[in-house]
Motif scaffolding. Sequence first.
Motif, PDB file in Angstrom:
ATOM      1  N   PHE B  48      61.601  66.140  59.362  1.00 31.13           N
ATOM      2  CA  PHE B  48      61.997  66.181  60.825  1.00 31.13           C
ATOM      3  C   PHE B  48      63.247  65.330  61.122  1.00 31.13           C
ATOM      4  CE2 PHE B  48      57.342  66.651  61.698  1.00 31.13           C
ATOM      5  CZ  PHE B  48      57.532  67.871  62.191  1.00 31.13           C
ATOM      6  N   LEU B  49      63.700  64.620  60.186  1.00 32.58           N
ATOM      7  CA  LEU B  49      64.979  63.774  60.576  1.00 32.58           C
ATOM      8  C   LEU B  49      66.165  64.746  60.062  1.00 32.58           C
ATOM      9  CD1 LEU B  49      64.153  60.289  59.108  1.00 32.58           C
ATOM     10  CD2 LEU B  49      64.604  61.003  61.592  1.00 32.58           C
ATOM     11  N   ALA B  50      65.951  65.406  58.876  1.00 33.67           N
ATOM     12  CA  ALA B  50      67.001  66.339  58.415  1.00 33.67           C
ATOM     13  C   ALA B  50      67.085  67.490  59.293  1.00 33.67           C
ATOM     14  CB  ALA B  50      66.631  66.773  56.879  1.00 33.67           C
ATOM     15  N   ALA B  51      65.803  67.893  59.971  1.00 35.64           N
ATOM     16  CA  ALA B  51      65.752  69.115  60.861  1.00 35.64           C
ATOM     17  C   ALA B  51      66.691  68.758  62.082  1.00 35.64           C
ATOM     18  CB  ALA B  51      64.846  69.397  61.382  1.00 35.64           C
ATOM     19  N   LEU B  52      66.671  67.532  62.537  1.00 38.94           N
ATOM     20  CA  LEU B  52      67.225  66.997  63.790  1.00 38.94           C
ATOM     21  C   LEU B  52      68.777  67.188  63.504  1.00 38.94           C
ATOM     22  CD1 LEU B  52      66.368  66.077  66.557  1.00 38.94           C
ATOM     23  CD2 LEU B  52      66.194  63.550  65.513  1.00 38.94           C
ATOM     24  N   LYS B  53      69.229  66.568  62.344  1.00 42.12           N
ATOM     25  CA  LYS B  53      70.604  66.479  62.139  1.00 42.12           C
ATOM     26  C   LYS B  53      71.186  68.028  61.805  1.00 42.12           C
ATOM     27  CE  LYS B  53      71.499  62.480  59.305  1.00 42.12           C
ATOM     28  NZ  LYS B  53      71.380  61.696  57.901  1.00 42.12           N
ATOM     29  N   ALA B  54      70.308  69.040  61.270  1.00 44.97           N
ATOM     30  CA  ALA B  54      70.965  70.139  61.017  1.00 44.97           C
ATOM     31  C   ALA B  54      70.658  71.207  62.102  1.00 44.97           C
ATOM     32  CB  ALA B  54      70.293  70.825  59.727  1.00 44.97           C
TER      33      ALA B  54
END
Lengths: 103, 202
Positions: B48-54
């Motif tokens: 989820f953290l990576a998704a938020l960034k990307a």
Amino acid sequence: MALKLYDKLKHSIRYRLLRTLPGCQQTVETISQSMERSLSLEERIKLKLHLWICAWCQWYLEHLKIIRETARAKADDAPDYIAGPSLSDEARERIRRRLTNQN
Amino acid sequence: MNATQGKFPDESPDPGRWLDDHGDYLFKYAVFRLRDNTAAEDAVQETFLAALKAYKQFEGRGSGRTWLVGILKHKIVDHFRRAGREAPLGEESDEGPEHREFFERSDQWQGHWNNDYAPNEWHATPAELIERSDFWKVFNECLSPLPQRTACAFTLREVDGLKSEEICEILSIKVNNLLVMLHHARLHLRNCLELNWFRREE
């Protein structure tokens, strides 16, 4: 009469092969390896001959193929079918807090 | 269209909603492969953290879930790489049960199948099994008694279809270790499925 002779012959060939070829314990290991690498010519011949006379190992090979085909076909929707644990409330809240802080 | 399968809206990202819609799915996906609840929770959080960034690059193309699963797959592999570096496989590692009893016989055919464990015909095709939701449950339970790394290697190979060399690299193991692990996993799983699924189905 001829049929009886043929049966006897077949039985004796089968017996001899079973005595000389690698046993089932070794063969199932070769079967598993055949799904990972290409076998040498000698391994292939021994495996083919063993499978020719051994229904158990034939089934073993078939079952491994069924397992692989079924597992791969379902790879991506597996989670919906597994009754296992869901995300715990505690973990859900922890992740939620982490995400809100980032936002 | 089902809301949970739908595309993300074009507005600003709503991670709380992602968590509600896809959290359980991603967790089950991860736990099936990692076989460890804590590691799976971490992988979901990192996803989820990576998704938020990307999110900007995603721009609502395709299904949100597919996108998230794609990220999760990388996180799972990252976890295995880390674990493999931190705890390299020793010489006398546990690769799973050898099941010698399958081939114990008291007659001249020692080393051949013992009648009690010998394979029997399975009256099912993959197409039929795919339709049976409880088959996966038995499948998953049958993998549980195996050492964690053996079960994970097996899942990467037979469920996700990674190549042997890729798995060796990800788990930091030698190819001979992998061959033994896969062999033991297959021997165990085949027998367990036959006992707990195929014989019960008859």
